[in-house]
Design a protein around this motif. Structure first.
Motif, PDB file in Angstrom:
ATOM      1  N   VAL A  89      36.343  58.199  26.742  1.00 50.24           N
ATOM      2  CA  VAL A  89      36.207  57.498  28.015  1.00 50.24           C
ATOM      3  C   VAL A  89      36.401  56.002  27.782  1.00 50.24           C
ATOM      4  CG1 VAL A  89      34.817  57.329  30.107  1.00 50.24           C
ATOM      5  CG2 VAL A  89      34.443  59.222  28.543  1.00 50.24           C
ATOM      6  N   ALA A  90      37.054  55.345  28.734  1.00 51.18           N
ATOM      7  CA  ALA A  90      37.324  53.913  28.608  1.00 51.18           C
ATOM      8  C   ALA A  90      37.083  53.219  29.936  1.00 51.18           C
ATOM      9  CB  ALA A  90      38.764  53.674  28.143  1.00 51.18           C
ATOM     10  N   VAL A  91      36.736  51.938  29.881  1.00 48.09           N
ATOM     11  CA  VAL A  91      36.585  51.112  31.073  1.00 48.09           C
ATOM     12  C   VAL A  91      37.515  49.923  30.938  1.00 48.09           C
ATOM     13  CG1 VAL A  91      34.670  49.763  30.092  1.00 48.09           C
ATOM     14  CG2 VAL A  91      34.922  49.928  32.571  1.00 48.09           C
ATOM     15  N   LEU A  92      38.091  49.479  32.059  1.00 44.02           N
ATOM     16  CA  LEU A  92      38.991  48.337  32.033  1.00 44.02           C
ATOM     17  C   LEU A  92      39.095  47.717  33.413  1.00 44.02           C
ATOM     18  CD1 LEU A  92      42.686  49.565  31.943  1.00 44.02           C
ATOM     19  CD2 LEU A  92      40.785  51.128  32.118  1.00 44.02           C
ATOM     20  N   CYS A  93      39.488  46.454  33.434  1.00 48.10           N
ATOM     21  CA  CYS A  93      39.686  45.733  34.682  1.00 48.10           C
ATOM     22  C   CYS A  93      40.879  46.321  35.422  1.00 48.10           C
ATOM     23  CB  CYS A  93      39.912  44.259  34.387  1.00 48.10           C
ATOM     24  SG  CYS A  93      40.320  43.253  35.832  1.00 48.10           S
ATOM     25  N   ALA A  94      40.761  46.437  36.752  1.00 47.76           N
ATOM     26  CA  ALA A  94      41.835  47.019  37.563  1.00 47.76           C
ATOM     27  C   ALA A  94      42.638  45.961  38.301  1.00 47.76           C
ATOM     28  CB  ALA A  94      41.246  48.014  38.569  1.00 47.76           C
ATOM     29  N   MET A  95      42.385  44.690  38.021  1.00 44.84           N
ATOM     30  CA  MET A  95      43.078  43.602  38.713  1.00 44.84           C
ATOM     31  C   MET A  95      44.348  43.232  37.954  1.00 44.84           C
ATOM     32  SD  MET A  95      43.006  41.492  41.297  1.00 44.84           S
ATOM     33  CE  MET A  95      41.288  41.444  41.836  1.00 44.84           C
ATOM     34  N   ARG A  96      45.491  43.393  38.609  1.00 49.37           N
ATOM     35  CA  ARG A  96      46.770  43.037  37.982  1.00 49.37           C
ATOM     36  C   ARG A  96      46.870  41.525  37.806  1.00 49.37           C
ATOM     37  NH1 ARG A  96      50.586  46.793  37.351  1.00 49.37           N
ATOM     38  NH2 ARG A  96      50.290  48.839  38.336  1.00 49.37           N
ATOM     39  N   GLY A  97      47.388  41.111  36.667  1.00 49.48           N
ATOM     40  CA  GLY A  97      47.575  39.695  36.396  1.00 49.48           C
ATOM     41  C   GLY A  97      46.316  38.963  35.981  1.00 49.48           C
ATOM     42  N   PHE A 108      37.158  47.510  38.755  1.00 54.02           N
ATOM     43  CA  PHE A 108      37.337  48.130  37.449  1.00 54.02           C
ATOM     44  C   PHE A 108      37.677  49.604  37.636  1.00 54.02           C
ATOM     45  CE2 PHE A 108      32.841  48.793  38.414  1.00 54.02           C
ATOM     46  CZ  PHE A 108      32.665  50.128  38.090  1.00 54.02           C
ATOM     47  N   GLN A 109      38.188  50.207  36.570  1.00 52.81           N
ATOM     48  CA  GLN A 109      38.487  51.637  36.555  1.00 52.81           C
ATOM     49  C   GLN A 109      37.958  52.252  35.272  1.00 52.81           C
ATOM     50  OE1 GLN A 109      42.871  51.091  37.440  1.00 52.81           O
ATOM     51  NE2 GLN A 109      42.500  52.843  38.780  1.00 52.81           N
ATOM     52  N   PRO A 135      39.962  52.450  41.749  1.00 46.78           N
ATOM     53  CA  PRO A 135      39.368  51.128  41.487  1.00 46.78           C
ATOM     54  C   PRO A 135      38.069  50.930  42.250  1.00 46.78           C
ATOM     55  CG  PRO A 135      41.724  50.938  41.879  1.00 46.78           C
ATOM     56  CD  PRO A 135      41.350  52.352  42.222  1.00 46.78           C
ATOM     57  N   GLU A 136      37.024  50.562  41.503  1.00 41.29           N
ATOM     58  CA  GLU A 136      35.727  50.294  42.115  1.00 41.29           C
ATOM     59  C   GLU A 136      35.637  48.817  42.470  1.00 41.29           C
ATOM     60  OE1 GLU A 136      33.732  52.416  43.051  1.00 41.29           O
ATOM     61  OE2 GLU A 136      34.132  54.225  41.903  1.00 41.29           O
ATOM     62  N   THR A 137      35.121  48.516  43.618  1.00 40.90           N
ATOM     63  CA  THR A 137      35.003  47.143  44.063  1.00 40.90           C
ATOM     64  C   THR A 137      34.122  46.336  43.128  1.00 40.90           C
ATOM     65  OG1 THR A 137      34.195  45.710  45.835  1.00 40.90           O
ATOM     66  CG2 THR A 137      33.070  47.800  45.541  1.00 40.90           C
ATOM     67  N   GLY A 138      34.416  45.050  43.033  1.00 35.65           N
ATOM     68  CA  GLY A 138      33.588  44.182  42.220  1.00 35.65           C
ATOM     69  C   GLY A 138      32.283  43.810  42.900  1.00 35.65           C
ATOM     70  N   ASP A 139      32.125  44.199  44.167  1.00 32.55           N
ATOM     71  CA  ASP A 139      30.879  43.917  44.884  1.00 32.55           C
ATOM     72  C   ASP A 139      29.842  44.953  44.465  1.00 32.55           C
ATOM     73  OD1 ASP A 139      28.821  43.335  46.553  1.00 32.55           O
ATOM     74  OD2 ASP A 139      29.987  43.388  48.416  1.00 32.55           O
ATOM     75  N   TRP A 140      29.018  44.599  43.476  1.00 36.81           N
ATOM     76  CA  TRP A 140      28.078  45.554  42.902  1.00 36.81           C
ATOM     77  C   TRP A 140      26.980  45.933  43.891  1.00 36.81           C
ATOM     78  CZ3 TRP A 140      28.816  47.060  37.701  1.00 36.81           C
ATOM     79  CH2 TRP A 140      29.786  46.348  37.022  1.00 36.81           C
TER      80      TRP A 140
END
Length: 335
Positions: A89-97, A108-109, A135-140
């Motif tokens: 399993v991996a986590v990473l930012c989903a925002m391009r650029g 994130f995804q 993609p999960e929103t950054g609004d926690w």
């Protein structure tokens, strides 16, 4: 690198840490924000860390949790409704650029790669699949949707008999994640690659086929963008990298050989040395001896002791934005 977490596993599966709170060790003037509540009564351990986020999991209760040590915010992610015998399993930012320096508020995804053994013990049937969370929103502060969090799985990829994913963090290189897999039938190792752009899995052969000489091995995302493979044989560290030639064909080449007896404070020539992690995008590995945990730059061969020896299987570095003037703590010794 602001700190690191410890990864533990047993018999091909992630195993529990002692206590529900993940153990974070700071290597700079940084204190991770760890909420002091019950953590939902789950025994989470660290499975992956990337782009300022830590992915925690509990394989026994089938729960995933993304934690931001900078803010202390957490968010649960549903376990995919798929059957697996081992997983990566991996986590990473989903925002391009995004440059990932301060992307704590970005979506994130989570990537889930699983391996399922065949039900018939007389048939060598083993297959891998991968799926990616939406993609999960950054609004926690907003709750996660209770369902439909995962996209469709990619096509199955058949694997060697009795293969399983080694429960150590994968490495991300450009648009692909790389996981180490091993076959229980012959102890052979291969690399399972998940490509985001094509939503497909493929296999890459490891550079070393004689696995009797390899006491421990890891994958690396090298500073030059290549895939690395590091392993220890006795007291010697070997590093290979996979590069593309002028014809577009990728092949392994041996890059570095380091005699750790001449580098680290090792007194016993038969002492067990284990390579337990690396820094993505940096030519840095982590090894353990009976004396402690060490960080080694394989290019400069400078090293630093991070802590005392522990019964751990992976060192998972936490990387995020920091003030360089505060990087070295009083009393730190860099060799």
């Amino acid at each position: 690198m602001l700190g690191f977490l410890r990864g533990f596993w047993l018999e091909g599966c992630h195993r529990r840490e002692k206590g529900p709170v993940p153990r974070f060790t700071s290597t700079a003037k940084f204190g991770a924000r760890i909420p002091d509540d019950e953590w939902d009564h789950s025994d989470y351990s660290a499975w992956d860390c990337r782009h300022g986020r830590v992915l925690l999991g509990d394989a026994y209760s089938c729960e995933l949790l993304v934690w931001d040590p900078m803010t202390g915010c957490r968010r649960g992610v549903d376990w995919p409704n798929l059957v697996d015998d081992s997983r990566g399993v991996a986590v990473l930012c989903a925002m391009r650029g995004c440059d990932h320096r301060t992307c704590h508020a970005a979506p994130f995804q989570v990537v889930f790669v699983g391996v399922e053994m065949g039900e018939d013990e007389d048939v060598d049937d083993c297959a891998a699949f991968a799926c990616v969370s939406l993609p999960e929103t950054g609004d926690w502060s907003k709750p996660c949707p209770p369902s439909d969090q995962w996209g469709e799985p990619c096509p199955l990829l058949h694997l060697p008999a009795e293969a399983f994913i080694e429960p150590i963090p994968p490495v991300l290189i450009e648009e692909a994640l790389h996981f180490m897999i091993q076959s229980l039938k012959d102890d052979s190792e291969e690399i399972l690659k998940y490509d985001f752009s094509s939503n497909s899995l493929s296999l890459i052969g490891a550079p070393i086929q004689d696995h009797e000489i390899v006491s421990s091995s890891i994958l690396m995302a090298m500073e030059d963008g290549s895939l690395g493979y590091a392993y220890v044989n006795g007291s010697t560290l070997y590093l290979w990298s996979r590069l593309m030639d002028s014809n577009g064909v990728a092949s392994w080449s041996q890059r570095t050989i380091i005699n750790l007896m001449n580098l680290l404070p090792i007194q016993n020539p038969v002492e067990r040395i284990t390579v337990v992690g690396s820094v993505e995008g940096g030519d840095v590995v982590f090894v353990t001896t009976v004396l402690g945990i060490y960080e080694i730059n394989v290019d400069s061969q400078r090293w630093k002791k991070l802590g005392k020896r522990e019964n751990l299987d992976a060192v998972i570095p936490y990387m995020s934005f920091y003030n360089r003037q505060e990087r070295v703590m009083p009393g730190d010794v860099v060799h």
